[in-house]
Design a protein around this motif. Sequence first.
Motif, PDB file in Angstrom:
ATOM      1  N   ASP A 102       0.832  -1.208   0.000  1.00  0.00           N
ATOM      2  CA  ASP A 102       0.000   0.000   0.000  1.00  0.00           C
ATOM      3  C   ASP A 102       0.869   1.260   0.000  1.00  0.00           C
ATOM      4  OD1 ASP A 102      -2.293  -1.531  -0.009  1.00  0.00           O
ATOM      5  OD2 ASP A 102      -2.733  -1.236   2.117  1.00  0.00           O
ATOM      6  N   ALA A 103       1.941   1.232   0.769  1.00  0.00           N
ATOM      7  CA  ALA A 103       2.831   2.398   0.854  1.00  0.00           C
ATOM      8  C   ALA A 103       3.504   2.678  -0.486  1.00  0.00           C
ATOM      9  CB  ALA A 103       3.876   2.187   1.946  1.00  0.00           C
ATOM     10  N   THR A 104       3.974   1.647  -1.168  1.00  0.00           N
ATOM     11  CA  THR A 104       4.639   1.874  -2.445  1.00  0.00           C
ATOM     12  C   THR A 104       3.649   2.371  -3.504  1.00  0.00           C
ATOM     13  OG1 THR A 104       4.447  -0.461  -3.085  1.00  0.00           O
ATOM     14  CG2 THR A 104       6.500   0.223  -2.040  1.00  0.00           C
ATOM     15  N   HIS A 105       2.420   1.849  -3.479  1.00  0.00           N
ATOM     16  CA  HIS A 105       1.406   2.347  -4.417  1.00  0.00           C
ATOM     17  C   HIS A 105       1.066   3.807  -4.134  1.00  0.00           C
ATOM     18  CE1 HIS A 105       0.526  -1.980  -5.312  1.00  0.00           C
ATOM     19  NE2 HIS A 105       0.517  -1.446  -6.527  1.00  0.00           N
ATOM     20  N   ARG A 106       0.961   4.145  -2.859  1.00  0.00           N
ATOM     21  CA  ARG A 106       0.630   5.526  -2.496  1.00  0.00           C
ATOM     22  C   ARG A 106       1.782   6.460  -2.869  1.00  0.00           C
ATOM     23  NH1 ARG A 106      -3.593   8.795  -2.234  1.00  0.00           N
ATOM     24  NH2 ARG A 106      -3.440  10.258  -0.528  1.00  0.00           N
ATOM     25  N   GLU A 107       3.015   6.025  -2.628  1.00  0.00           N
ATOM     26  CA  GLU A 107       4.180   6.825  -2.994  1.00  0.00           C
ATOM     27  C   GLU A 107       4.184   7.099  -4.503  1.00  0.00           C
ATOM     28  OE1 GLU A 107       9.069   6.579  -2.938  1.00  0.00           O
ATOM     29  OE2 GLU A 107       7.883   4.740  -2.999  1.00  0.00           O
ATOM     30  N   LYS A 108       3.944   6.068  -5.303  1.00  0.00           N
ATOM     31  CA  LYS A 108       3.906   6.240  -6.752  1.00  0.00           C
ATOM     32  C   LYS A 108       2.800   7.211  -7.154  1.00  0.00           C
ATOM     33  CE  LYS A 108       6.002   1.832  -7.894  1.00  0.00           C
ATOM     34  NZ  LYS A 108       5.815   0.490  -8.434  1.00  0.00           N
ATOM     35  N   TYR A 109       1.635   7.107  -6.512  1.00  0.00           N
ATOM     36  CA  TYR A 109       0.531   8.019  -6.824  1.00  0.00           C
ATOM     37  C   TYR A 109       0.913   9.463  -6.509  1.00  0.00           C
ATOM     38  CZ  TYR A 109      -3.719  10.697  -6.367  1.00  0.00           C
ATOM     39  OH  TYR A 109      -4.653  11.692  -6.479  1.00  0.00           O
ATOM     40  N   LEU A 110       1.504   9.692  -5.340  1.00  0.00           N
ATOM     41  CA  LEU A 110       1.851  11.056  -4.943  1.00  0.00           C
ATOM     42  C   LEU A 110       2.902  11.687  -5.857  1.00  0.00           C
ATOM     43  CD1 LEU A 110       1.847  10.774  -1.048  1.00  0.00           C
ATOM     44  CD2 LEU A 110       0.115  11.825  -2.517  1.00  0.00           C
ATOM     45  N   LYS A 111       3.608  10.877  -6.621  1.00  0.00           N
ATOM     46  CA  LYS A 111       4.606  11.386  -7.562  1.00  0.00           C
ATOM     47  C   LYS A 111       3.996  11.730  -8.922  1.00  0.00           C
ATOM     48  CE  LYS A 111       8.594   9.121  -5.496  1.00  0.00           C
ATOM     49  NZ  LYS A 111       9.684   8.148  -5.672  1.00  0.00           N
ATOM     50  N   THR A 112       2.719  11.358  -9.132  1.00  0.00           N
ATOM     51  CA  THR A 112       2.052  11.664 -10.391  1.00  0.00           C
ATOM     52  C   THR A 112       1.502  13.083 -10.373  1.00  0.00           C
ATOM     53  OG1 THR A 112      -0.160  10.941  -9.701  1.00  0.00           O
ATOM     54  CG2 THR A 112       1.333   9.243 -10.623  1.00  0.00           C
ATOM     55  N   HIS A 113       1.048  13.533 -11.529  1.00  0.00           N
ATOM     56  CA  HIS A 113       0.423  14.859 -11.629  1.00  0.00           C
ATOM     57  C   HIS A 113      -0.771  14.966 -10.676  1.00  0.00           C
ATOM     58  CE1 HIS A 113      -1.188  18.522 -13.346  1.00  0.00           C
ATOM     59  NE2 HIS A 113      -2.343  17.902 -13.542  1.00  0.00           N
ATOM     60  N   TYR A 114      -1.620  13.934 -10.670  1.00  0.00           N
ATOM     61  CA  TYR A 114      -2.808  13.969  -9.804  1.00  0.00           C
ATOM     62  C   TYR A 114      -2.426  13.916  -8.326  1.00  0.00           C
ATOM     63  CZ  TYR A 114      -5.459  13.440 -14.062  1.00  0.00           C
ATOM     64  OH  TYR A 114      -5.992  13.647 -15.308  1.00  0.00           O
ATOM     65  N   GLY A 115      -1.381  13.180  -8.011  1.00  0.00           N
ATOM     66  CA  GLY A 115      -0.899  13.127  -6.639  1.00  0.00           C
ATOM     67  C   GLY A 115      -0.366  14.466  -6.175  1.00  0.00           C
ATOM     68  N   LYS A 116       0.344  15.150  -7.054  1.00  0.00           N
ATOM     69  CA  LYS A 116       0.859  16.481  -6.721  1.00  0.00           C
ATOM     70  C   LYS A 116      -0.275  17.476  -6.541  1.00  0.00           C
ATOM     71  CE  LYS A 116       5.284  15.622  -8.865  1.00  0.00           C
ATOM     72  NZ  LYS A 116       6.175  15.852  -9.987  1.00  0.00           N
ATOM     73  N   MET A 117      -1.333  17.331  -7.350  1.00  0.00           N
ATOM     74  CA  MET A 117      -2.518  18.187  -7.186  1.00  0.00           C
ATOM     75  C   MET A 117      -3.198  17.894  -5.852  1.00  0.00           C
ATOM     76  SD  MET A 117      -4.049  18.228 -11.095  1.00  0.00           S
ATOM     77  CE  MET A 117      -5.703  18.352 -10.493  1.00  0.00           C
ATOM     78  N   PHE A 118      -3.273  16.609  -5.469  1.00  0.00           N
ATOM     79  CA  PHE A 118      -3.845  16.227  -4.181  1.00  0.00           C
ATOM     80  C   PHE A 118      -3.077  16.893  -3.047  1.00  0.00           C
ATOM     81  CE2 PHE A 118      -3.144  13.544  -0.465  1.00  0.00           C
ATOM     82  CZ  PHE A 118      -4.431  13.470   0.052  1.00  0.00           C
ATOM     83  N   LEU A 119      -1.740  16.815  -3.094  1.00  0.00           N
ATOM     84  CA  LEU A 119      -0.916  17.411  -2.041  1.00  0.00           C
ATOM     85  C   LEU A 119      -1.090  18.925  -1.984  1.00  0.00           C
ATOM     86  CD1 LEU A 119       2.408  15.411  -2.285  1.00  0.00           C
ATOM     87  CD2 LEU A 119       0.844  15.496  -0.343  1.00  0.00           C
ATOM     88  N   LYS A 120      -1.123  19.554  -3.136  1.00  0.00           N
ATOM     89  CA  LYS A 120      -1.300  21.006  -3.165  1.00  0.00           C
ATOM     90  C   LYS A 120      -2.623  21.393  -2.514  1.00  0.00           C
ATOM     91  CE  LYS A 120      -1.170  24.996  -6.160  1.00  0.00           C
ATOM     92  NZ  LYS A 120      -0.933  25.538  -7.478  1.00  0.00           N
ATOM     93  N   ASN A 121      -3.676  20.656  -2.828  1.00  0.00           N
ATOM     94  CA  ASN A 121      -4.980  20.924  -2.235  1.00  0.00           C
ATOM     95  C   ASN A 121      -4.992  20.606  -0.737  1.00  0.00           C
ATOM     96  OD1 ASN A 121      -7.805  21.651  -2.417  1.00  0.00           O
ATOM     97  ND2 ASN A 121      -8.217  19.472  -2.131  1.00  0.00           N
ATOM     98  N   ARG A 122      -4.356  19.505  -0.368  1.00  0.00           N
ATOM     99  CA  ARG A 122      -4.311  19.074   1.034  1.00  0.00           C
ATOM    100  C   ARG A 122      -3.548  20.063   1.902  1.00  0.00           C
ATOM    101  NH1 ARG A 122      -5.728  17.261   5.330  1.00  0.00           N
ATOM    102  NH2 ARG A 122      -5.121  15.273   6.199  1.00  0.00           N
ATOM    103  N   LEU A 123      -2.527  20.689   1.307  1.00  0.00           N
ATOM    104  CA  LEU A 123      -1.656  21.594   2.069  1.00  0.00           C
ATOM    105  C   LEU A 123      -1.941  23.059   1.783  1.00  0.00           C
ATOM    106  CD1 LEU A 123       1.656  19.612   1.525  1.00  0.00           C
ATOM    107  CD2 LEU A 123       0.214  19.600   3.561  1.00  0.00           C
ATOM    108  N   LYS A 124      -3.074  23.366   1.167  1.00  0.00           N
ATOM    109  CA  LYS A 124      -3.331  24.748   0.741  1.00  0.00           C
ATOM    110  C   LYS A 124      -3.378  25.750   1.880  1.00  0.00           C
ATOM    111  CE  LYS A 124      -8.294  24.039   0.240  1.00  0.00           C
ATOM    112  NZ  LYS A 124      -9.341  23.901  -0.768  1.00  0.00           N
TER     113      LYS A 124
END
Length: 87
Positions: A60-82
């Motif tokens: 689960d951790a490796t899948h989540r790490e890969k997701y957070l490195k994608t464009h959509y993952g970066k958008m998620f982080l930007k929104n999460r940390l806004k």
Amino acid sequence: MSSFYYVYVLRSLKDGKNYTGYTKNLKLRFQQHIDGLVESTKNRRPLQIIYFEGCLNQQDATHREKYLKTHYGKMFLKNRLKRWEGN
């Protein structure tokens, strides 16, 4: 209950870029980054942890790490940390 795996995001205060990784021991891994023992980040110090989340297993951790490195993952982080002042 087994221990968690952690997905984490570091922000370089030197270049303003993020580094995403995963580990079983977040405190130890962050210290390794701080001490310059991680090749990927040793020249990007100082670093700060800006996000982390726990996963129940390594897969689960490796899948989540890969997701957070994608464009959509970066958008998620930007929104999460806004509301975070460093963003």
